[in-house]
Design an enzyme around this catalytic site. Structure first.
Site, PDB file in Angstrom:
ATOM      1  N   HIS A   1     -56.533  -8.473 -14.480  1.00  0.00           N
ATOM      2  CA  HIS A   1     -56.933  -7.454 -15.460  1.00  0.00           C
ATOM      3  C   HIS A   1     -57.413  -8.045 -16.793  1.00  0.00           C
ATOM      4  CE1 HIS A   1     -54.946  -5.211 -12.427  1.00  0.00           C
ATOM      5  NE2 HIS A   1     -53.729  -5.285 -12.906  1.00  0.00           N
TER       6      HIS A   1
ATOM      7  N   GLU B   1     -46.092  -4.355 -22.397  1.00  0.00           N
ATOM      8  CA  GLU B   1     -45.441  -3.226 -21.726  1.00  0.00           C
ATOM      9  C   GLU B   1     -43.992  -3.134 -22.179  1.00  0.00           C
ATOM     10  OE1 GLU B   1     -46.965  -2.658 -17.341  1.00  0.00           O
ATOM     11  OE2 GLU B   1     -46.632  -4.768 -17.681  1.00  0.00           O
TER      12      GLU B   1
ATOM     13  N   ARG C   1     -46.661   3.552   9.641  1.00  0.00           N
ATOM     14  CA  ARG C   1     -45.900   3.010  10.778  1.00  0.00           C
ATOM     15  C   ARG C   1     -45.109   4.103  11.489  1.00  0.00           C
ATOM     16  NH1 ARG C   1     -43.749  -2.680   9.483  1.00  0.00           N
ATOM     17  NH2 ARG C   1     -45.636  -3.643   8.746  1.00  0.00           N
TER      18      ARG C   1
END
Ligand code: BG6
Length: 501
Positions: free
Chosen positions: A243, A219, A48
């Site tokens: 996933h 995680e 942008r």
């Protein structure tokens, strides 16, 4: 086998965003260093902001410096920089795409085969495709034109179908590359090879010998600065819909006729469509959700760090309540002859005691219990951080008595000197090669949403307080409610050796 890539231009939308800085630019640089980019290849970054080419190149230099701390080859760097161009595409400029077309029309600089990488907000996918088409930049009469769509492809089945309907007004299926970055992971590609390139696994890979399968992504990280996105998404949609279901498809699919993209995708589609929908009335026995509360997690150097709970993080952003899950576990069954009756447990969580992604397979009890306390065999395909295969077998303890213990055969898949490739490198290469093997067919995306949507809906409707687990802990004990039998339990990282609980 190194495939030939036509001269081409990679047009990178969202080039100043995080994905581009951390993965795409460094990934392209490594491909260049490995000699995998064609000599005539340009990269046009689209953003942008009004930035000069020189300023953009200086920015790229910073991205590379922060990724490659030990430095890099100066000749490769010069070549890589010569490929780099920038085009400002301000959202309020009605003529922006015509200007882009004018820029790209300089054939001396920009080879006319065009690959567009849309690393932008999902709401911008369809408008960008429409505008590219409007100015003729998707026309394939002379050169190929491909569009890569980042995740997520829709936020549920209807929105995925809407997006598909919008973009197929302008693109053929062969021009569309829907990403699931897990498919770019070498360890995921290895699942299929391990299964079908070895004689010893395939005969056992069915309900006669397998007790259950666990597909896990844990995680240590929390939701970070993505609170708004995450709170609208949740673990099910963020990880399981994409996933983990793709990992499941590779573990459970039938052998493809050959390694062509069509054959592999056809088998994955069949498998995904054969997953039994979850019984929504009895959901509590098939799906479990939870949120992390404040706790202490392990950080890189082995030290602990106190971290806030999910709801506290949201409160800081002015959100007072949420039932969005940061932990999701599902029990799935596959309705085909191979897998009838075998539970597949799929789970993902943020802020766990460890970060690990793995496929763990428990085999059935041996036909005879020769010795009391004999364990069942496990086979683990560890995806990350360690890429390895581990097999647990029962063996006699040397000595006078007849007693057994579990031995582990643990083989690292990665050996000294092996290439370490980020998933985006293979994905970018495949995009330029025109090989969609590592990308999703629309039927896969649809099957994945069809399975997940009813659970997302049921969980959103149930506004009662969500179970809390302290950050840094293991699976909440209550999640065990989804196990088919009382002797099943969650497996953790293979580094923990014999520690099964
Ligand atoms: C992304 C999710 O798709 O995958 C993230 O949006 C998640 O929430 C990430 O952390 C995990 O990817 P990887 O490659 O680090 O396992």
């Amino acid at each position: 086998m190194v495939k030939k890539i036509d001269p081409c231009t990679l047009v990178l939308f969202g080039a100043s965003g995080n994905l581009s800085r951390v993965k795409l630019m460094p990934g392209l640089f490594r491909l260049d260093a490995a000699g995998r980019l064609p000599e005539h290849m340009a990269i046009l970054s689209v953003g942008r902001g009004d930035v000069t080419r020189e300023a953009w190149q200086a920015d790229i230099k910073k991205m590379l410096a922060s990724k490659f701390k030990d430095g890099y080859d100066q000749a490769v760097f010069q070549r890589f920089m010569a490929r780099q161009h920038y085009h400002a595409n301000p959202p309020d400029d009605a003529d922006a795409f015509n200007k882009m077309k004018a820029t790209l029309s300089n054939e001396q600089v920009f080879p006319q085969n065009l690959a567009y990488f849309l690393s932008v907000r999902p709401t911008d996918f369809a408008p960008i495709v429409e505008q590219l088409s409007g100015v003729g930049l998707l026309d394939e009469s002379q050169y190929w034109r491909r569009v890569l769509i980042e995740k997520p492809f829709g936020t549920n089945l209807p929105s995925a179908q809407d997006l598909q309907a919008s973009i197929t007004k302008h693109l053929k299926e062969s021009q569309i590359y829907r990403i699931d970055h897990y498919l770019g992971k070498s360890a995921l590609q290895n699942i299929m090879l391990t299964r079908f390139a070895n004689t010893m696994f395939e005969p056992l890979w069915n309900n006669q010998y397998i007790d259950h399968v666990q597909i896990t992504n844990n995680e240590i990280l929390g939701v970070g600065d993505r609170t708004e996105f995450y709170n609208n998404t949740g673990a099910l949609r963020d990880m399981v819909q994409s996933h983990l279901l793709q990992t499941l498809a590779l573990v459970a699919m039938e052998k493809p006729q050959d390694l062509s993209p069509e054959s592999i995708r056809a088998e994955k589609i069949k498998l995904l469509q054969a997953i039994r929908p979850l019984p929504i009335k009895d959901l509590a026995k098939h799906a479990f959700r939870a949120q992390y509360s404040a706790g202490r997690v392990c950080v890189g150097d082995g030290h602990g760090e106190n971290v806030a709970g999910y709801l506290d993080e949201l409160a800081k952003e002015g959100v007072s309540a949420s039932v969005t899950e940061t932990y999701a576990a599902l029990k799935l069954f596959i309705d085909n002859p191979r897998w009838q009756g075998v539970p597949f447990y799929v789970r993902t969580a943020k802020r766990m005691h460890e970060g690990n992604t793995a496929v763990s397979i428990r085999f059935k009890k041996a036909p005879m219990e020769l010795v009391e306390g004999q364990h069942q065999n496990w086979l683990t395909l560890n995806i990350q951080p360690r890429e390895c295969i581990k097999m647990e077998i029962e063996s006699k303890i040397p000595g006078l008595d007849i007693a057994t213990r579990t031995l582990s055969i643990d083989a690292p898949q990665r050996q000294t000197g092996d290439e370490s490739i980020d998933s985006y490198e293979s994905l970018l290469l495949n995009l330029m090669e025109g090989d969609p093997s590592l990308y999703l067919h629309i039927s896969e995306v649809e099957a994945q949403w069809r399975l997940i949507d009813p659970i997302v809906k049921a969980w959103a409707e149930d506004q009662s307080a969500v179970h809390q687990y302290p950050a840094g802990s293991r699976d909440p004990e209550q999640s065990g409610v989804i196990f088919e039998s009382t002797d099943q339990f969650w497996r953790y990282s293979i580094e923990l050796g014999g520690d099964k609980h």
